[in-house]
Design an enzyme around this catalytic site. Sequence first.
Site, mmCIF file in Angstrom:
data_model
loop_
_atom_site.group_PDB
_atom_site.id
_atom_site.type_symbol
_atom_site.label_atom_id
_atom_site.label_comp_id
_atom_site.label_asym_id
_atom_site.label_seq_id
_atom_site.Cartn_x
_atom_site.Cartn_y
_atom_site.Cartn_z
ATOM 1 N N ASN A 210 0.853 -1.192 0.000
ATOM 2 C CA ASN A 210 0.000 0.000 0.000
ATOM 3 C C ASN A 210 0.888 1.242 0.000
ATOM 4 O OD1 ASN A 210 0.428 0.962 2.855
ATOM 5 N ND2 ASN A 210 -0.334 -1.100 3.258
ATOM 6 N N ASP A 279 -4.643 -6.184 5.363
ATOM 7 C CA ASP A 279 -5.638 -7.031 6.022
ATOM 8 C C ASP A 279 -5.595 -8.461 5.478
ATOM 9 O OD1 ASP A 279 -6.753 -5.106 7.753
ATOM 10 O OD2 ASP A 279 -7.764 -4.172 6.056
ATOM 11 N N LYS A 289 9.058 -17.270 -9.704
ATOM 12 C CA LYS A 289 8.355 -16.142 -10.336
ATOM 13 C C LYS A 289 7.208 -16.668 -11.213
ATOM 14 C CE LYS A 289 9.057 -12.224 -13.317
ATOM 15 N NZ LYS A 289 9.815 -11.724 -14.436
ATOM 16 N N PRO A 305 -3.392 -11.550 10.716
ATOM 17 C CA PRO A 305 -3.762 -11.270 12.108
ATOM 18 C C PRO A 305 -3.922 -9.768 12.305
ATOM 19 C CG PRO A 305 -1.442 -11.891 11.936
ATOM 20 C CD PRO A 305 -2.040 -12.090 10.576
ATOM 21 N N ASP A 306 -4.856 -9.365 13.136
ATOM 22 C CA ASP A 306 -5.020 -7.943 13.463
ATOM 23 C C ASP A 306 -4.127 -7.640 14.669
ATOM 24 O OD1 ASP A 306 -5.908 -5.428 14.506
ATOM 25 O OD2 ASP A 306 -7.699 -5.643 13.266
ATOM 26 N N ILE A 307 -3.037 -6.929 14.402
ATOM 27 C CA ILE A 307 -2.017 -6.700 15.438
ATOM 28 C C ILE A 307 -2.591 -5.843 16.560
ATOM 29 C CG2 ILE A 307 0.283 -5.740 15.861
ATOM 30 C CD1 ILE A 307 0.716 -6.060 12.748
ATOM 31 N N LYS A 337 -14.308 1.466 15.266
ATOM 32 C CA LYS A 337 -13.027 0.755 15.479
ATOM 33 C C LYS A 337 -12.574 0.877 16.934
ATOM 34 C CE LYS A 337 -11.367 0.850 10.757
ATOM 35 N NZ LYS A 337 -10.618 1.493 9.708
ATOM 36 N N LYS A 341 -12.405 -2.732 18.764
ATOM 37 C CA LYS A 341 -11.094 -3.280 19.125
ATOM 38 C C LYS A 341 -10.735 -2.969 20.575
ATOM 39 C CE LYS A 341 -9.210 -3.069 14.398
ATOM 40 N NZ LYS A 341 -8.018 -2.972 13.560
HETATM 41 O O1 PMT Z 1 2.764 6.348 6.361
HETATM 42 P P1 PMT Z 1 2.190 7.654 5.822
HETATM 43 O O2 PMT Z 1 2.398 7.791 4.325
HETATM 44 O O3 PMT Z 1 2.686 8.848 6.593
HETATM 45 O O4 PMT Z 1 0.602 7.591 6.017
HETATM 46 C C1 PMT Z 1 0.078 7.604 7.313
HETATM 47 C C2 PMT Z 1 -1.146 6.659 7.437
HETATM 48 C C3 PMT Z 1 -2.270 7.175 6.570
HETATM 49 C C4 PMT Z 1 -0.780 5.237 7.009
HETATM 50 C C5 PMT Z 1 -1.519 6.671 8.960
HETATM 51 O O5 PMT Z 1 -1.843 7.970 9.367
HETATM 52 C C6 PMT Z 1 -2.691 5.736 9.228
HETATM 53 O O6 PMT Z 1 -3.865 6.072 9.075
HETATM 54 N N1 PMT Z 1 -2.391 4.470 9.649
HETATM 55 C C7 PMT Z 1 -3.378 3.411 9.824
HETATM 56 C C8 PMT Z 1 -3.652 2.789 8.493
HETATM 57 C C9 PMT Z 1 -4.622 1.626 8.593
HETATM 58 O O7 PMT Z 1 -4.245 0.514 8.313
HETATM 59 O O8 PMT Z 1 -5.802 1.934 9.040
HETATM 60 P P2 PMT Z 1 -7.013 0.846 9.223
HETATM 61 O O9 PMT Z 1 -8.202 1.686 9.473
HETATM 62 O O10 PMT Z 1 -7.042 -0.095 8.081
HETATM 63 O O11 PMT Z 1 -6.584 0.028 10.503
HETATM 64 C C10 PMT Z 1 -6.990 0.418 11.810
HETATM 65 C C11 PMT Z 1 -5.894 0.167 12.805
HETATM 66 O O12 PMT Z 1 -5.633 -1.238 12.916
HETATM 67 C C12 PMT Z 1 -4.556 0.823 12.484
HETATM 68 O O13 PMT Z 1 -4.023 1.301 13.689
HETATM 69 C C13 PMT Z 1 -3.704 -0.327 11.939
HETATM 70 O O14 PMT Z 1 -2.318 -0.138 12.244
HETATM 71 C C14 PMT Z 1 -4.267 -1.505 12.730
HETATM 72 N N2 PMT Z 1 -4.194 -2.808 12.029
HETATM 73 C C15 PMT Z 1 -4.910 -3.012 10.880
HETATM 74 C C16 PMT Z 1 -4.882 -4.249 10.286
HETATM 75 C C17 PMT Z 1 -4.099 -5.278 10.854
HETATM 76 N N3 PMT Z 1 -4.029 -6.483 10.306
HETATM 77 N N4 PMT Z 1 -3.395 -5.040 11.981
HETATM 78 C C18 PMT Z 1 -3.429 -3.815 12.572
HETATM 79 O O15 PMT Z 1 -2.778 -3.613 13.594
#
Ligand code: PMT
Length: 400
Positions: A210, A279, A289, A305-307, A337, A341
């Site tokens: 991403n 995700d 390849k 896994p959701d960390i 969220k 969570k």
């Molecule tokens: O890195 P930059 O270019 O500066 O951009 C910053 C950012 C936009 C990435 C940052 O500000 C941000 O929003 N980070 C969270 C991105 C994200 O994955 O959001 P989410 O809404 O999908 O996830 C929610 C939360 O769960 C986040 O804290 C994420 O770290 C956490 N997560 C999600 C999925 C997963 N499998 N494990 C997680 O821990």
Amino acid sequence: MSSLANKRIVLGVTGSIAAYKSAELVRRLRDAGARVRVVLTDGGAKFITPLTLQSLSGQPVQQHLLDAGSEANFGHIELARWADVILIAPASANSLARLARGQADDLLTAVCLATTTTVVVAPAMNHRMWAHAATQDNVKTLLQRGVKIFGPAAGDQACGETGPGRMLETDALVTALATLFKPGTLSGTRVLITAGPTQEAIDPVRFIGNRSSGKMGFAMARAAQEAGAQVTLVSGPVALATPEGVSRIDVRSARQMHDMVLRHVVDADIFIATAAVADYRPKFAAQEKIKKSREELTLDLVRNPDILAAVAALKTGPFTVGFAAETHNLEKNAQEKLLAKSLDMIAANHVGPQQGFEQDDNALFVLWRGGRQELGLAHKDVLARALVELIAQRYRQSKQ
Ligand code: PMT
């Protein structure tokens, strides 16, 4: 007593109309008990007289690098050693460029090169000059070298235009400067932060990824470290230098990030999940390849896994802060969220082609149970400092 009492401040005044505010700044710094010595550049002297600054600081104003009087005892070295902090306010676009290039052809830039103390700049310029890629590159360079940037503020400008570029008001500058001398709000805490993207292998050369650059997460690490925390940063693949004083662990995939976080979280008081974690990952990563033999290719994906959820579910886990990246319904989705969570706090940002990811600036909407605060559009470093202060407040309250 103010934390500025007896602090030795070299105030650099450069060529900007905001130089008129430097007179008030000198007064306010002295009211707070600081000792102030002013270095006035040629540009600065076009906007304010040395006599004004001398009368207010009670010290001779120094202007020239090769001035026989002030340089008799290597004046720039003496000033560089004397200062507890160097504050350049206003810092013009030209002075930022000169600092970023490491020039030493006037007294102020020479003092900045010769010092080991903290340098703070308070930019002041037209909003287009501030937004220009050249200025933003200079700001980035200075931040990477540990220079602190206070402001600028947005609003009406002397040129009649409106936008970000105004020097911070005197009160805000004095308050921000004073925080540098206070024991950090996260002193004695251990903070674990995730940053950047994850990459999920499709085959040995391809991955699902991403657009996260890591800037927000690295800014959080820098701000937490500045606030006195011992910081561990678990980062996906990014092209950023490790903030000074931060221990960094590099990972590639979500599962690696998960394993590293769970290994280190046992020692953490606060966990901040800034990473954009994939995700889903391909169910099978090909060992070789994948050849371009078929017209269509279907990838089976499985959940990662959701960390963040895993950390929040720990029985004796840390104070847990999530981020939420949303393209719509920011507050509603972030609220969901936060609850789903079981987080202590969530910082939500809009993401899209020009927002959130990759940019230097961001805006956050912060939520916790029973509270909310908006942090308006600003450089990620500035936002991170404000968010760290909020986290510190909520964390301390959770311990009472
Ligand atoms: O890195 P930059 O270019 O500066 O951009 C910053 C950012 C936009 C990435 C940052 O500000 C941000 O929003 N980070 C969270 C991105 C994200 O994955 O959001 P989410 O809404 O999908 O996830 C929610 C939360 O769960 C986040 O804290 C994420 O770290 C956490 N997560 C999600 C999925 C997963 N499998 N494990 C997680 O821990």
